[in-house]
Design an enzyme around this catalytic site. Structure first.
Site, PDB file in Angstrom:
ATOM      1  N   TYR A  98       0.796  -1.234   0.000  1.00 20.89           N
ATOM      2  CA  TYR A  98       0.000   0.000   0.000  1.00 20.89           C
ATOM      3  C   TYR A  98       0.829   1.284   0.000  1.00 20.89           C
ATOM      4  O   TYR A  98       0.266   2.372  -0.046  1.00 20.89           O
ATOM      5  CB  TYR A  98      -0.954   0.001   1.205  1.00 20.89           C
TER       6      TYR A  98
ATOM      7  N   HIS B  56      -9.449   0.411  -5.263  1.00 23.26           N
ATOM      8  CA  HIS B  56      -8.453  -0.343  -4.491  1.00 23.26           C
ATOM      9  C   HIS B  56      -7.077   0.164  -4.873  1.00 23.26           C
ATOM     10  O   HIS B  56      -6.803   0.358  -6.066  1.00 23.26           O
ATOM     11  CB  HIS B  56      -8.549  -1.852  -4.773  1.00 23.26           C
TER      12      HIS B  56
END
Ligand code: DQA
Length: 140
Positions: A22, A99
């Site tokens: 991430y 996402h």
């Protein structure tokens, strides 16, 4: 145009959890980048994050009549929350699913989203730019 940037479970840990997946930037830093992009295009953005499914459902319900669209990263709720799916289906506000990671290149359970069928579209795999691309879709 007013857009709600809605983040779900564990997204508050962005920049600290699974950095290889991430990235290093915190959610606050990502929100600032989204805010700068939005300001440059005359879009008003609001930000809300919650780890609670019901709070996210309430935020979606309350977006009706208040926002022109929602950019939603529901985190792991994406994969199993029928409550969120029903909340999205219940309102006339278009939702774009987001996402940061390419969920299709990860674990099997991440390949299914129960939200996509009731969303306007989906952007995934571009890190924080997934949010910006989703926001841009409302300007097309
Ligand atoms: C995520 C992907 C989900 O599978 C995961 O549970 C997350 C983040 C993403 O942004 O890539 O929490 O939505």
């Amino acid at each position: 145009m007013k857009i709600l940037i809605l983040n779900g479970v564990n997204l508050n840990l962005t920049g600290r959890r699974e950095r290889g997946v991430y990235g290093d930037e915190t959610l606050e830093e990502i929100d600032r980048a989204i805010g700068a992009f939005a300001a440059a295009r005359g879009v008003e953005v609001s930000f809300f994050q919650s780890n609670l499914e019901g709070e996210l459902c309430t935020a979606i319900q309350q977006a009706e009549g208040k926002y022109d669209g929602i950019v939603l990263n529901a985190g792991a709720f994406t994969h199993y929350s029928y409550a969120l799916r029903d909340a999205i289906a219940a309102v006339r506000v278009p939702v774009v699913e987001v996402h940061m990671s390419n969920v299709h290149a990860r674990e099997e359970f991440r390949r299914n989203s129960v939200l996509t069928p009731v969303c306007r579209g989906e952007v995934l795999g571009f890190g924080k730019n997934s949010y910006i691309l989703a926001l841009e879709s409302f300007l097309l």
